[in-house]
Design an enzyme around this catalytic site. Structure first.
Site, PDB file in Angstrom:
ATOM      1  N   ASP A  29      50.279  45.653  21.450  1.00 27.33           N
ATOM      2  CA  ASP A  29      51.169  45.749  22.610  1.00 27.33           C
ATOM      3  C   ASP A  29      51.878  47.098  22.495  1.00 27.33           C
ATOM      4  OD1 ASP A  29      53.352  45.647  24.381  1.00 27.33           O
ATOM      5  OD2 ASP A  29      53.598  43.481  24.159  1.00 27.33           O
TER       6      ASP A  29
ATOM      7  N   ARG B 239      41.357  39.181  45.151  1.00 25.96           N
ATOM      8  CA  ARG B 239      41.463  38.643  43.781  1.00 25.96           C
ATOM      9  C   ARG B 239      40.422  39.306  42.880  1.00 25.96           C
ATOM     10  NH1 ARG B 239      39.112  34.044  42.602  1.00 25.96           N
ATOM     11  NH2 ARG B 239      39.729  32.974  44.511  1.00 25.96           N
TER      12      ARG B 239
ATOM     13  N   LYS C 212      57.786  47.900  32.408  1.00 20.46           N
ATOM     14  CA  LYS C 212      58.702  48.709  31.612  1.00 20.46           C
ATOM     15  C   LYS C 212      58.480  50.205  31.875  1.00 20.46           C
ATOM     16  CE  LYS C 212      59.633  44.548  30.239  1.00 20.46           C
ATOM     17  NZ  LYS C 212      59.136  43.948  29.032  1.00 20.46           N
TER      18      LYS C 212
ATOM     19  N   TYR D 258      57.910  40.417  21.146  1.00 20.19           N
ATOM     20  CA  TYR D 258      58.629  40.064  22.370  1.00 20.19           C
ATOM     21  C   TYR D 258      58.721  38.524  22.444  1.00 20.19           C
ATOM     22  CZ  TYR D 258      59.390  39.246  27.314  1.00 20.19           C
ATOM     23  OH  TYR D 258      59.881  38.798  28.509  1.00 20.19           O
TER      24      TYR D 258
HETATM   25  C1  LIG Z   1      58.567  42.713  28.665  1.00 21.74           C
HETATM   26  C2  LIG Z   1      57.540  42.658  27.612  1.00 21.74           C
HETATM   27  C3  LIG Z   1      56.409  41.843  27.736  1.00 21.74           C
HETATM   28  C4  LIG Z   1      56.215  40.921  28.916  1.00 21.74           C
HETATM   29  O1  LIG Z   1      56.028  41.616  30.094  1.00 21.74           O
HETATM   30  P1  LIG Z   1      56.479  41.072  31.546  1.00 21.74           P
HETATM   31  O2  LIG Z   1      56.043  42.168  32.447  1.00 21.74           O
HETATM   32  O3  LIG Z   1      57.961  40.868  31.496  1.00 21.74           O
HETATM   33  O4  LIG Z   1      55.761  39.790  31.775  1.00 21.74           O
HETATM   34  C5  LIG Z   1      55.459  41.905  26.735  1.00 21.74           C
HETATM   35  N1  LIG Z   1      55.616  42.692  25.658  1.00 21.74           N
HETATM   36  C6  LIG Z   1      56.704  43.472  25.495  1.00 21.74           C
HETATM   37  C7  LIG Z   1      56.818  44.339  24.283  1.00 21.74           C
HETATM   38  C8  LIG Z   1      57.697  43.491  26.460  1.00 21.74           C
HETATM   39  O5  LIG Z   1      58.783  44.250  26.286  1.00 21.74           O
END
Ligand SMILES: *Cc1c(COP(=O)(O)O)cnc(C)c1O
Length: 382
Positions: A171, A48, A196, A100
């Site tokens: 982000d 952890r 992603k 998101y």
């Molecule tokens: C998918 C996504 C998230 C969240 O990520 P997870 O890995 O699904 O928890 C946050 N921001 C954006 C822009 C995303 O496309």
């Protein structure tokens, strides 16, 4: 060192605990580490807190974003949730209005419950300086935004936040570090859903926070070890492997996206196409200035809800699924999927109607993807 080389070798430092010469970073699938004696540690105590495979991934991601430190979480949402632990009751955060859906759900239901207030603004057009209150601690954006592809000028926003000591959080999931590095434009924290483009294969969840400030890094390190949302060793390895091909995947996906945009623009049944690489579109000039590419995300509006639903049902090569950024081309219906928990009024105001589809271009041949979209669109009869 050039970006592609960094994707393969990180900052060049190899994990010193392995002297086998293994070319692929070993998966340290262990929960705990034995100590030689009381008061001594190998530097690894418990997974952890530290794990060599996760550390290797973190150092590669830090290197790609030009950060001092990167922290790997079990998902993008776990990363954003940990980030919110920086704030205390009474603090205020300005968030962009198009984000998101999971981030909106987190802010509206969890962050607010913890006594933090949220001010929503359109950061691509509104005067953000005018919205800053004495208790404002951060501005949170995505650019381009998910799903409406609004582009926000990161450097211009940093000019407002920096002198006031407010954190600018970006982000960067949609463009990935291959096309955009927010820290170099003045952002303080970069967020990624590693699920992603970084992972790139639709086979593992991951999230990242990247910072270039030692104090912030220390605070976040304390949070990750305390709340326990760090990425598991095997998943760290999967994301490490994905990152090795990030540049070739991003180039191919973008090439496919550009071809798909051209096709969609020629379709009578497609009303509007949102892609930041369309010359003359609102975000085009800013994207050209602050990024090295336009990415592989396309949002488009078709003439009716019935047609949108028909397309989702009719695609064969393209899959109708939530998520993006992988080798497979995916089509998403934000209205009921990724953005279902965005309050309806806001969804409509942002333009996320029941006629809007979001496409993440994968790395198949553009010709096959276009043929698939064409048959799905053309086969609809009113
Ligand atoms: C998918 C996504 C998230 C969240 O990520 P997870 O890995 O699904 O928890 C946050 N921001 C954006 C822009 C995303 O496309």
């Amino acid at each position: 060192m050039q970006f592609s080389t960094k994707c393969i070798h990180g900052n060049g430092k190899r994990f010193s605990g392995d002297n086998t010469g293994a070319v692929s970073m070993p998966i340290y699938q262990t929960a705990t580490f034995a100590h030689p004696e009381a008061g001594k540690s190998t530097g690894y105590d418990y997974s952890r807190l530290q794990n060599p495979t996760r550390e290797q991934l973190e150092s590669v991601v830090a290197c790609l974003e030009g950060g001092l430190d990167a922290l790997a979480f079990s998902s993008g949402m776990a990363a954003i949730t940990a980030l919110m632990e920086l704030f205390s009751p009474g603090d205020n955060i300005i968030t962009d209005c198009d984000l998101y859906g999971g981030s909106v759900r987190l802010f509206d239901n969890i962050t607010v419950k913890n006594g933090v207030t949220i001010t929503r603004a359109d950061c691509s057009s509104q005067d953000i300086a005018a919205l800053i209150a004495p208790n404002t601690k951060a501005v949170y954006i995505e650019t381009p935004t998910n799903p409406m592809m609004n582009v926000i000028d990161i450097a211009a926003l940093a000019k407002i936040t920096k002198p006031r000591g407010i954190l600018l959080i970006v982000d960067n999931t949609f463009l990935s570090p291959y096309f955009q590095n927010p820290l170099s434009l003045g952002a303080d924290v970069v967020v990624h859903s590693g699920t992603k483009f970084l992972g790139g294969h639709n086979d593992a969840l991951a999230g990242f926070l990247v910072v270039n400030n030692a104090e912030l890094s220390e605070k976040l390190r304390f949070i990750i070890k305390t709340v326990g949302s760090g990425l598991a060793p095997f998943d760290s390895w999967l994301i490490l492997r994905g990152i090795k091909t990030l540049p070739v995947r991003m180039e191919k996906s973008q090439k496919n996206a550009i071809a798909i945009v051209q096709f969609l623009q020629s379709c009578e049944r497609v009303v509007k196409v949102y892609y930041c690489g369309i010359e003359g579109s609102r975000g085009y000039e800013i994207t050209k200035r602050q990024a090295r590419g336009f990415g592989a995300m396309i949002t488009f509006e078709v003439e009716s809800k019935a047609l949108a639903l028909h397309i989702l049902k009719s695609v064969k090569v393209i899959r109708f699924a939530e998520s993006l950024g992988g080798v497979e081309t995916l089509l998403t219906y934000p209205f009921t999927q990724t953005h279902a928990d965005v309050p309806e009024e806001l969804r409509i105001k942002n333009g996320i109607t029941d006629r809007v589809l979001r496409l993440s271009a994968g790395i198949e041949e553009a010709e096959d993807l276009i043929a698939d979209l064409k048959q799905a669109i053309d086969s609809y009869n009113y």
